[in-house]
Design a protein around this motif. Structure first.
Motif, PDB file in Angstrom:
ATOM      1  N   TRP A   1       1.087  -1.138  -0.059  1.00  0.00           N
ATOM      2  CA  TRP A   1       0.112   0.074   0.033  1.00  0.00           C
ATOM      3  C   TRP A   1       0.936   1.324  -0.117  1.00  0.00           C
ATOM      4  O   TRP A   1       0.607   2.105  -0.930  1.00  0.00           O
ATOM      5  CB  TRP A   1      -0.976  -0.139   1.137  1.00  0.00           C
ATOM      6  N   ARG A   2       1.768   1.405   1.061  1.00  0.00           N
ATOM      7  CA  ARG A   2       2.561   2.617   1.018  1.00  0.00           C
ATOM      8  C   ARG A   2       3.557   2.683  -0.387  1.00  0.00           C
ATOM      9  O   ARG A   2       3.522   3.782  -0.809  1.00  0.00           O
ATOM     10  CB  ARG A   2       3.750   2.425   2.243  1.00  0.00           C
TER      11      ARG A   2
ATOM     12  N   ASP B   1       3.920   8.013   0.772  1.00  0.00           N
ATOM     13  CA  ASP B   1       3.926   8.462   2.162  1.00  0.00           C
ATOM     14  C   ASP B   1       2.926   9.033   2.703  1.00  0.00           C
ATOM     15  O   ASP B   1       2.164   8.725   3.850  1.00  0.00           O
ATOM     16  CB  ASP B   1       5.241   8.838   2.656  1.00  0.00           C
TER      17      ASP B   1
ATOM     18  N   SER C   1      -0.273   7.288   2.771  1.00  0.00           N
ATOM     19  CA  SER C   1      -0.219   6.068   3.840  1.00  0.00           C
ATOM     20  C   SER C   1      -0.193   6.401   5.019  1.00  0.00           C
ATOM     21  O   SER C   1      -0.829   5.713   6.021  1.00  0.00           O
ATOM     22  CB  SER C   1       1.095   5.314   3.607  1.00  0.00           C
ATOM     23  N   ASN C   2       0.127   7.436   5.351  1.00  0.00           N
ATOM     24  CA  ASN C   2       0.517   8.076   6.862  1.00  0.00           C
ATOM     25  C   ASN C   2      -0.951   8.606   7.218  1.00  0.00           C
ATOM     26  O   ASN C   2      -1.481   8.578   8.400  1.00  0.00           O
ATOM     27  CB  ASN C   2       1.341   9.272   6.834  1.00  0.00           C
TER      28      ASN C   2
ATOM     29  N   THR D   1      -3.931   6.929   6.177  1.00  0.00           N
ATOM     30  CA  THR D   1      -4.655   5.627   6.103  1.00  0.00           C
ATOM     31  C   THR D   1      -4.862   5.284   7.384  1.00  0.00           C
ATOM     32  O   THR D   1      -3.572   4.590   8.260  1.00  0.00           O
ATOM     33  CB  THR D   1      -3.939   4.721   5.132  1.00  0.00           C
TER      34      THR D   1
END
Length: 95
Positions: free
Chosen positions: A34-35, A40, A43-44, A46
């Motif tokens: 995912w990342r 980033d 993702s951060n 999520t």
């Protein structure tokens, strides 16, 4: 290879198949990547990722990010399935 002549990979696949999770390894690849796929920043933000019956559920912490991901859904689906090496995901739901 074990004493029965099966490799570890074959045993793991059989385990997932027995537990109705034939795409289990591919699903793990998707979640772990995912990342790398979204970067980033996304993702951060999520909060949760789950795959249930071929649908990836993505929970994010901002409405603006939810909208951005909805616009990118088709591309995300294609890229994540490519990483899995199989058509594992049928849809993505952004929550």
């Amino acid at each position: 290879m074990n004493e029965d002549g099966y490799t570890l990979a074959e045993l793991i696949k059989e385990f997932y198949k027995h537990h109705n999770r034939e795409n289990g390894l591919e699903e793990m690849k998707i979640l772990e990547s995912w990342r790398a796929v979204v970067g980033d920043f996304i993702s951060n933000h999520t909060l949760d990722l789950r795959i249930i019956r071929g649908v990836l559920y993505v929970k994010v912490d901002a409405d603006s990010l939810r909208s951005e991901l909805l616009y990118s859904k088709t591309i995300l689906l294609r890229n994540l399935n490519r990483i899995a090496g199989n058509e594992v995901l049928k849809d993505i739901v952004i929550i």
